[in-house]
Design a protein around this motif. Structure first.
Motif, PDB file in Angstrom:
ATOM      1  N   GLN A 151      76.584  85.866  42.710  1.00 37.92           N
ATOM      2  CA  GLN A 151      75.326  85.152  42.855  1.00 37.92           C
ATOM      3  C   GLN A 151      75.239  84.596  44.279  1.00 37.92           C
ATOM      4  OE1 GLN A 151      74.731  82.074  39.969  1.00 37.92           O
ATOM      5  NE2 GLN A 151      72.725  81.504  40.739  1.00 37.92           N
ATOM      6  N   LEU A 152      74.055  84.733  44.891  1.00 42.27           N
ATOM      7  CA  LEU A 152      73.852  84.251  46.249  1.00 42.27           C
ATOM      8  C   LEU A 152      72.637  83.328  46.269  1.00 42.27           C
ATOM      9  CD1 LEU A 152      74.417  87.611  46.305  1.00 42.27           C
ATOM     10  CD2 LEU A 152      74.711  87.072  48.704  1.00 42.27           C
ATOM     11  N   GLN A 153      72.656  82.357  47.134  1.00 44.85           N
ATOM     12  CA  GLN A 153      71.550  81.410  47.228  1.00 44.85           C
ATOM     13  C   GLN A 153      71.369  81.001  48.676  1.00 44.85           C
ATOM     14  OE1 GLN A 153      69.495  80.179  44.576  1.00 44.85           O
ATOM     15  NE2 GLN A 153      68.323  79.584  46.375  1.00 44.85           N
ATOM     16  N   ALA A 154      70.349  81.531  49.323  1.00 42.03           N
ATOM     17  CA  ALA A 154      70.086  81.204  50.722  1.00 42.03           C
ATOM     18  C   ALA A 154      69.378  79.861  50.827  1.00 42.03           C
ATOM     19  CB  ALA A 154      69.230  82.291  51.359  1.00 42.03           C
ATOM     20  N   SER A 155      69.698  79.129  51.887  1.00 46.29           N
ATOM     21  CA  SER A 155      69.031  77.857  52.153  1.00 46.29           C
ATOM     22  C   SER A 155      69.062  77.585  53.641  1.00 46.29           C
ATOM     23  CB  SER A 155      69.736  76.719  51.394  1.00 46.29           C
ATOM     24  OG  SER A 155      71.055  76.559  51.865  1.00 46.29           O
ATOM     25  N   GLY A 156      68.322  76.563  54.059  1.00 44.46           N
ATOM     26  CA  GLY A 156      68.344  76.157  55.449  1.00 44.46           C
ATOM     27  C   GLY A 156      67.087  76.474  56.231  1.00 44.46           C
ATOM     28  N   GLY A 157      66.132  77.120  55.610  1.00 39.46           N
ATOM     29  CA  GLY A 157      64.897  77.451  56.305  1.00 39.46           C
ATOM     30  C   GLY A 157      64.042  76.228  56.580  1.00 39.46           C
ATOM     31  N   GLY A 158      62.984  76.431  57.364  1.00 41.94           N
ATOM     32  CA  GLY A 158      62.097  75.329  57.665  1.00 41.94           C
ATOM     33  C   GLY A 158      61.086  75.706  58.727  1.00 41.94           C
ATOM     34  N   LEU A 159      60.341  74.700  59.158  1.00 37.28           N
ATOM     35  CA  LEU A 159      59.330  74.864  60.212  1.00 37.28           C
ATOM     36  C   LEU A 159      59.880  74.291  61.499  1.00 37.28           C
ATOM     37  CD1 LEU A 159      56.463  75.427  61.276  1.00 37.28           C
ATOM     38  CD2 LEU A 159      55.810  73.174  60.400  1.00 37.28           C
ATOM     39  N   LEU A 182      71.091  79.130  58.729  1.00 35.57           N
ATOM     40  CA  LEU A 182      70.922  79.441  57.318  1.00 35.57           C
ATOM     41  C   LEU A 182      72.287  79.556  56.653  1.00 35.57           C
ATOM     42  CD1 LEU A 182      68.141  82.185  57.541  1.00 35.57           C
ATOM     43  CD2 LEU A 182      67.899  79.701  57.488  1.00 35.57           C
ATOM     44  N   SER A 183      72.353  79.135  55.396  1.00 34.30           N
ATOM     45  CA  SER A 183      73.598  79.207  54.629  1.00 34.30           C
ATOM     46  C   SER A 183      73.375  79.999  53.362  1.00 34.30           C
ATOM     47  CB  SER A 183      74.075  77.800  54.264  1.00 34.30           C
ATOM     48  OG  SER A 183      74.305  77.010  55.398  1.00 34.30           O
ATOM     49  N   CYS A 184      74.450  80.616  52.906  1.00 35.32           N
ATOM     50  CA  CYS A 184      74.361  81.405  51.672  1.00 35.32           C
ATOM     51  C   CYS A 184      75.708  81.341  50.941  1.00 35.32           C
ATOM     52  CB  CYS A 184      73.981  82.841  51.982  1.00 35.32           C
ATOM     53  SG  CYS A 184      73.822  83.881  50.508  1.00 35.32           S
ATOM     54  N   PRO A 185      75.891  80.377  50.041  1.00 37.13           N
ATOM     55  CA  PRO A 185      77.104  80.353  49.224  1.00 37.13           C
ATOM     56  C   PRO A 185      77.126  81.552  48.286  1.00 37.13           C
ATOM     57  CG  PRO A 185      75.925  78.262  49.125  1.00 37.13           C
ATOM     58  CD  PRO A 185      75.008  79.255  49.762  1.00 37.13           C
ATOM     59  N   VAL A 186      78.299  82.126  48.130  1.00 36.72           N
ATOM     60  CA  VAL A 186      78.458  83.303  47.275  1.00 36.72           C
ATOM     61  C   VAL A 186      79.398  82.949  46.133  1.00 36.72           C
ATOM     62  CG1 VAL A 186      79.191  85.703  47.163  1.00 36.72           C
ATOM     63  CG2 VAL A 186      78.117  84.822  49.243  1.00 36.72           C
ATOM     64  N   SER A 187      78.994  83.199  44.930  1.00 38.88           N
ATOM     65  CA  SER A 187      79.851  82.959  43.780  1.00 38.88           C
ATOM     66  C   SER A 187      80.098  84.273  43.047  1.00 38.88           C
ATOM     67  CB  SER A 187      79.205  81.953  42.826  1.00 38.88           C
ATOM     68  OG  SER A 187      77.965  82.423  42.357  1.00 38.88           O
ATOM     69  N   GLY A 188      81.237  84.366  42.423  1.00 32.64           N
ATOM     70  CA  GLY A 188      81.535  85.545  41.630  1.00 32.64           C
ATOM     71  C   GLY A 188      82.300  86.627  42.353  1.00 32.64           C
ATOM     72  N   GLY A 189      82.724  86.378  43.578  1.00 34.60           N
ATOM     73  CA  GLY A 189      83.487  87.396  44.294  1.00 34.60           C
ATOM     74  C   GLY A 189      84.205  86.809  45.487  1.00 34.60           C
ATOM     75  N   HIS A 190      85.439  87.264  45.739  1.00 35.27           N
ATOM     76  CA  HIS A 190      86.180  86.792  46.903  1.00 35.27           C
ATOM     77  C   HIS A 190      85.531  87.358  48.162  1.00 35.27           C
ATOM     78  CE1 HIS A 190      89.532  86.341  49.734  1.00 35.27           C
ATOM     79  NE2 HIS A 190      89.928  85.363  48.946  1.00 35.27           N
ATOM     80  N   THR A 213      81.115  81.288  51.919  1.00 34.92           N
ATOM     81  CA  THR A 213      79.720  81.085  52.333  1.00 34.92           C
ATOM     82  C   THR A 213      79.443  81.920  53.575  1.00 34.92           C
ATOM     83  OG1 THR A 213      79.673  78.844  51.436  1.00 34.92           O
ATOM     84  CG2 THR A 213      78.028  79.381  53.105  1.00 34.92           C
ATOM     85  N   VAL A 214      78.274  82.496  53.615  1.00 38.02           N
ATOM     86  CA  VAL A 214      77.831  83.285  54.764  1.00 38.02           C
ATOM     87  C   VAL A 214      76.767  82.487  55.517  1.00 38.02           C
ATOM     88  CG1 VAL A 214      76.862  85.489  55.504  1.00 38.02           C
ATOM     89  CG2 VAL A 214      78.277  85.375  53.446  1.00 38.02           C
ATOM     90  N   TYR A 215      76.819  82.530  56.830  1.00 38.38           N
ATOM     91  CA  TYR A 215      75.885  81.776  57.659  1.00 38.38           C
ATOM     92  C   TYR A 215      75.128  82.717  58.596  1.00 38.38           C
ATOM     93  CZ  TYR A 215      78.840  77.853  56.234  1.00 38.38           C
ATOM     94  OH  TYR A 215      79.547  76.935  55.497  1.00 38.38           O
TER      95      TYR A 215
END
Length: 122
Positions: free
Chosen positions: A1-9, A18-26, A76-78
């Motif tokens: 599961q991935l969830q991107a965040s950090g966007g804005g104006l 931007l950040s993207c925590p990853v769950s379910g896999g090394h 987490t991917v950035y």
């Protein structure tokens, strides 16, 4: 599961991460990438980082301004985005793939997160 965040104006020339925590896999088991989609356009490749060595590859449009990285401890991917331009305005998506060298074609990637919107004003 991935969830991107950090966007804005933000203003042109500014930076955003931007950040993207990853769950379910090394983190050593997947190639991670970022894509973006502007209104009326197809989703396009932005950057990717390899499973273990951290080799990176960028679209020409962002080379030298964007940096993709992977924190193995936080899984987490950035995407560090510097010197942003109005043409960078888009919804940004993180993705993961089990292969070592997935193509830039978004349909080739296995897993996707929800996007985060980035708007760059001039």
């Amino acid at each position: 599961q991935l969830q991107a965040s950090g966007g804005g104006l933000i203003q042109a020339g500014d930076s955003l991460r931007l950040s993207c925590p990853v769950s379910g896999g090394h983190p050593s088991t997947y190639t991670a990438g970022w894509f973006r989609q502007s209104p009326g356009k197809e989703r396009e490749f932005v950057a990717r980082i390899s499973k273990i060595q951290g080799h990176t590859y960028y679209a020409d449009s962002v080379k030298g301004r964007f940096t993709i990285s992977k924190d193995y401890g936080k899984n987490t991917v950035y995407l560090q985005m510097d010197d942003l331009k109005p043409e960078d305005t888009a919804v940004y998506y993180c993705a993961a793939d089990r292969t070592s060298f997935p193509t830039s074609d978004p349909t080739a990637w296995d897993y996707w997160g929800q996007g985060t919107e980035v708007t760059v004003s001039s």
